[in-house]
Motif scaffolding. Structure first.
Motif, PDB file in Angstrom:
ATOM      1  N   LYS A 281       0.786  -1.191   0.091  1.00 53.70           N
ATOM      2  CA  LYS A 281      -0.071   0.033   0.023  1.00 53.70           C
ATOM      3  C   LYS A 281       1.000   1.315  -0.033  1.00 53.70           C
ATOM      4  O   LYS A 281       0.701   2.360  -0.720  1.00 53.70           O
ATOM      5  CB  LYS A 281      -0.963  -0.073   1.071  1.00 53.70           C
ATOM      6  N   SER A 282       1.799   1.455   0.897  1.00 55.87           N
ATOM      7  CA  SER A 282       2.595   2.575   0.900  1.00 55.87           C
ATOM      8  C   SER A 282       3.418   2.661  -0.141  1.00 55.87           C
ATOM      9  O   SER A 282       3.724   3.666  -0.776  1.00 55.87           O
ATOM     10  CB  SER A 282       3.579   2.413   2.096  1.00 55.87           C
ATOM     11  N   THR A 283       3.775   1.462  -0.789  1.00 58.51           N
ATOM     12  CA  THR A 283       4.586   1.539  -1.772  1.00 58.51           C
ATOM     13  C   THR A 283       4.059   1.997  -3.206  1.00 58.51           C
ATOM     14  O   THR A 283       4.306   2.796  -3.803  1.00 58.51           O
ATOM     15  CB  THR A 283       5.502   0.383  -2.378  1.00 58.51           C
TER      16      THR A 283
ATOM     17  N   PHE B  55      -3.045  10.078   1.342  1.00 63.06           N
ATOM     18  CA  PHE B  55      -2.782  10.095   2.715  1.00 63.06           C
ATOM     19  C   PHE B  55      -2.103   8.514   2.959  1.00 63.06           C
ATOM     20  O   PHE B  55      -2.952   7.726   2.696  1.00 63.06           O
ATOM     21  CB  PHE B  55      -4.150  10.445   3.633  1.00 63.06           C
ATOM     22  N   ASP B  56      -1.097   8.386   3.609  1.00 62.58           N
ATOM     23  CA  ASP B  56      -0.787   7.161   4.355  1.00 62.58           C
ATOM     24  C   ASP B  56      -0.814   6.901   5.674  1.00 62.58           C
ATOM     25  O   ASP B  56      -0.004   7.234   6.625  1.00 62.58           O
ATOM     26  CB  ASP B  56       0.728   6.850   3.749  1.00 62.58           C
ATOM     27  N   GLU B  57      -1.686   6.195   6.024  1.00 67.02           N
ATOM     28  CA  GLU B  57      -2.171   6.056   7.483  1.00 67.02           C
ATOM     29  C   GLU B  57      -2.050   7.212   8.326  1.00 67.02           C
ATOM     30  O   GLU B  57      -1.183   7.217   9.189  1.00 67.02           O
ATOM     31  CB  GLU B  57      -1.249   4.924   7.942  1.00 67.02           C
ATOM     32  N   PRO B  58      -2.806   8.424   7.900  1.00 59.77           N
ATOM     33  CA  PRO B  58      -2.295   9.422   8.547  1.00 59.77           C
ATOM     34  C   PRO B  58      -3.002   9.559   9.870  1.00 59.77           C
ATOM     35  O   PRO B  58      -2.498  10.393  10.745  1.00 59.77           O
ATOM     36  CB  PRO B  58      -3.458  10.464   7.725  1.00 59.77           C
TER      37      PRO B  58
END
Ligand SMILES: Nc1ncnc2c1ncn2[C@@H]1O[C@H](COP(=O)(O)OP(=O)(O)OP(=O)(O)O)[C@@H](O)[C@H]1O
Ligand SMILES: [Mg+2]
Length: 255
Positions: A53-55, A173-176
């Motif tokens: 997901k982050s990648t 937004f990455d796990e904000p």
């Protein structure tokens, strides 16, 4: 939300990934990713830890390069380097789990800086934009403080204001909210909901299923570097199709 994803997707996509592959050494971290995101669409990306997901998020503003395939934002391929890349980074705002504010600069300066340096906006104008945005995310009164003097929820809202100051076409937004104390999660989600309601195109990695249900047009479920399922939030949460998704949902919805 009045429009659904199918209606939004009639127009040319704002973000388009086609046949994207990426490896970290032997690990095939993104596998044949095809994804089109419409202007104004809110896409929530969920999946187990390590699924990519982050990648995936980070490839969209070229914090990570890809091995094959293509990524376009607003019809243009991602630039490789230089001024064009800096411009792209402004157009694709990113908010991380850790707020990444400049600790030696005030809240106001944090929101002014890139506008002046990258956007070539005059200082006075940048400050007035910054104050307006800080007001909008509910931290107007904190403008002259340093990040360490703010709560986590306030810092994250400053980080959102800082990205918005560049007038981005899309926000990632990455796990904000995952580094926040529980009582601060909602104030950040509220800001994100209001952004979505104003028509911002958003990609959101989150475990906040309430947010996904209420704000997303589409949920993508990733596992092992692939998008294995995508659907409206209602359909995804009530009737996941794959065993991977069923298994994942049973785990996160338990607590
Ligand atoms: N810079 C890197 N070098 C090598 N491997 C990496 C690197 N970054 C990520 N990985 C690996 O790639 C895979 C996908 O990582 P990624 O961070 O995209 O997963 P994720 O879905 O965001 O997970 P999480 O939910 O834990 O944040 C993982 O196996 C991770 O260990
Ligand atoms: Mg991640």
């Amino acid at each position: 939300m009045t429009e659904n994803s199918a209606e939004l997707r009639d127009a040319a996509p704002l973000v388009a990934l086609r046949g994207v592959n990426k490896h970290y050494g032997a690990l095939h971290v993104l596998q044949d990713i095809d994804l089109e995101i419409a202007q104004g669409e809110v896409v929530v990306l969920i999946g187990p830890s390590g699924s990519g997901k982050s990648t995936l998020c980070r490839t969209i503003n070229r914090l990570e390069t890809i091995d094959s395939g293509s990524i376009e934002v607003d019809g243009k391929p991602l630039p490789a380097e230089g001024r064009e890349l800096a411009k792209l980074r402004a157009q694709v705002g990113m908010v991380f789990q850790s707020f990444n504010l400049f600790s030696h600069k005030t809240v106001l300066e944090n929101v002014v800086l890139a506008q002046v340096k990258v956007g070539k906006v005059a200082k006075a104008e940048a400050e007035s934009t910054a104050r307006e945005l800080l007001e909008r995310v509910g931290v107007g009164a904190q403008a002259d403080k340093y990040p360490s003097q703010l709560s986590g929820g306030q810092q994250q809202r400053v980080a959102i204001a800082r990205a918005l100051a560049m007038n981005p076409k899309v926000m990632l937004f990455d796990e904000p909210t995952s580094a926040l104390d529980p009582e601060m999660v909602n104030e950040v989600l509220e800001v994100m909901r209001s952004l979505a309601a104003r028509g911002m195109t958003m990609v959101v990695v989150t475990h906040e299923m309430g947010f996904a249900r209420s704000a997303a047009n589409r949920v993508l479920f990733m596992a092992d570097g692939r998008i294995v399922e995508e659907n409206t939030p209602d359909a995804f949460f009530t009737a996941p199709r794959t065993d991977r998704a069923k298994d994942f949902l049973s785990k996160i919805l338990q607590h």
